[in-house]
Design an enzyme around this catalytic site. Sequence first.
Site, short mmCIF file in Angstrom:
data_model
loop_
_atom_site.label_atom_id
_atom_site.label_comp_id
_atom_site.label_asym_id
_atom_site.label_seq_id
_atom_site.Cartn_x
_atom_site.Cartn_y
_atom_site.Cartn_z
N ASN B 32 0.85 -1.19 0.00
CA ASN B 32 0.00 0.00 0.00
C ASN B 32 0.90 1.25 0.00
O ASN B 32 0.80 2.11 0.85
CB ASN B 32 -0.96 0.00 1.20
CG ASN B 32 -2.08 1.02 1.03
OD1 ASN B 32 -2.26 1.89 1.85
ND2 ASN B 32 -2.81 0.95 -0.07
N HIS B 34 3.11 4.57 -0.61
CA HIS B 34 2.89 6.00 -0.83
C HIS B 34 4.25 6.66 -1.04
O HIS B 34 5.29 5.97 -1.06
CB HIS B 34 2.13 6.62 0.35
CG HIS B 34 2.74 6.30 1.69
ND1 HIS B 34 4.01 6.70 2.05
CD2 HIS B 34 2.27 5.58 2.75
CE1 HIS B 34 4.28 6.28 3.28
NE2 HIS B 34 3.24 5.59 3.72
N HIS B 37 7.27 5.59 1.13
CA HIS B 37 7.98 4.37 0.70
C HIS B 37 8.83 4.64 -0.54
O HIS B 37 9.97 4.19 -0.63
CB HIS B 37 6.98 3.27 0.34
CG HIS B 37 6.08 2.85 1.45
ND1 HIS B 37 4.75 3.21 1.50
CD2 HIS B 37 6.30 2.09 2.55
CE1 HIS B 37 4.19 2.68 2.57
NE2 HIS B 37 5.11 2.00 3.24
N LYS B 150 9.53 7.98 10.28
CA LYS B 150 8.19 8.12 10.86
C LYS B 150 7.99 7.08 11.96
O LYS B 150 7.49 7.40 13.03
CB LYS B 150 7.12 7.99 9.79
CG LYS B 150 5.74 8.15 10.41
CD LYS B 150 4.65 8.09 9.38
CE LYS B 150 3.39 7.61 10.04
NZ LYS B 150 3.38 6.15 10.19
#
Lengths: 282, 282
Positions: B32, B34, B37, B150
């Site tokens: 998934n 974004h 990544h 993060k």
Amino acid sequence: MKTETTIQGLAASLNPSRAARKIIGFVPTMGNLHEGHLNLVREARQLCDIVVVSIFVNPIQFGPNEDFDSYPRTLEQDQRLLADAGCDIVFAPSVEQMYGKKPRLTNISVGGITDDLCGSQRPGHFDGVAVVVTKLFNIVQPNYAFFGQKDYQQLAVIRQFVRDLNIPLEVIGVPITRAEDGLALSSRNGYLSAENREKAPVIYKTLKAAEQALLLGKALSEVLAEMKTALTEAGFVVDYVEARTTELQKIEQFNEDLVLFVAVKLGATRLIDNLQVKYPAS
Amino acid sequence: MKTETTIQGLAASLNPSRAARKIIGFVPTMGNLHEGHLNLVREARQLCDIVVVSIFVNPIQFGPNEDFDSYPRTLEQDQRLLADAGCDIVFAPSVEQMYGKKPRLTNISVGGITDDLCGSQRPGHFDGVAVVVTKLFNIVQPNYAFFGQKDYQQLAVIRQFVRDLNIPLEVIGVPITRAEDGLALSSRNGYLSAENREKAPVIYKTLKAAEQALLLGKALSEVLAEMKTALTEAGFVVDYVEARTTELQKIEQFNEDLVLFVAVKLGATRLIDNLQVKYPAS
């Protein structure tokens, strides 16, 4: 034969072999080498291009009342024996080289198969083994690693975490090397008094007698009870006498291959041994 | 760009590069993808000859009431994005490929730095991360591995066990990628309602306001209390608001570089963010 005492030095020594895609064999030891260790080295010599032997008395696998301080350190003699047996590189790091100055926060534990046998008497022992062996595997990065079957539970623990963590090497278990009178070779045999050394082969004789009894059809529980009696009467303090499957699962009856395990104290010395008993093909 | 779904297939794809001593970069993800990544992939592309990205939603790092089943799986879209970002090999194994059929008995735990922050709310989470990342490291055997800042605590945990276990690679931490309005990119942002998505940038604004307050000399404890109040008043349920040293040690006063940490719930979605605040050179 080279001796390296630092991780960096070992890497420099191994890099040409790695670049040439040579097969690296690794034998981790705590030194004070005997024929059992040397048979591991010979096995590695046959299978591999480069043989690395580590000598490191690993503090974190000893309990607070165990023999870390008194464990025999015989580096020069070990180096001579290793050169003769065909070792290429000895890795003999200091405790600081292995564990650094900052505190180690990481632990590796292997559940289930470490709860009993030696695990219950030596809490944290197999965690300490798992951590140091993982570290050594990452430092040496061998294709094959060789361990004796005398420490059968240790070998099972290592096979387990190598599989669970996808460590890219093959673990080879090598049969127990015994003295002529049957005593399994161990660095701790050196602690025995002359009198106790004479008594110690009773362990193997008890294992062999148990094997015979099982093959003649005597019930497993009875055989284990008799082993315990025989060892106690011979002057050993029995820590455990147990039977397990080859994968260390509990077993009630002799209806598949099994392993008999003995741990005893003789004077202040703890000795372990085991014997695989094949279930006869019908 | 190739996609491999088995460990064996990946090994076959990587072997020529390994034999040629190419530098392998690795970006582990749960898919998934974004821009956060993709920035890791671009970073790897700059530093390495071969870039491997894994996509694996790791069951053992999710708690029983967490979002393992509903975690978004978007392999085809991810593959397109990765090809554009310069990935060479996608490794997208099944759960069975990673964990096999026999039970896993081995656990890796990192003490101290996993006890609080996300660790206290997600028991076992960092053990699950440590196990899967160690497995992936052993499968891919990269020279460099890239992780986003993060998940700062995760990055610290990974750095710690890599050092403690002598895993032969370098861990690279990459700064947080943010949306234009400041929200840290996260796959879980997709769970937010339109209304909550509009509210979410308050997290970053709160962090930036706290940084300003600290630099103006306001006491750390007061700043943390104000952050908590601001977030609660904006409609977030605060999980924690904390300050730590860059090594995750507790810190009472702003007298060295520190990191501000926020974890909140917004609706059913848990969001985390952090900001490093440099202590001004005197």
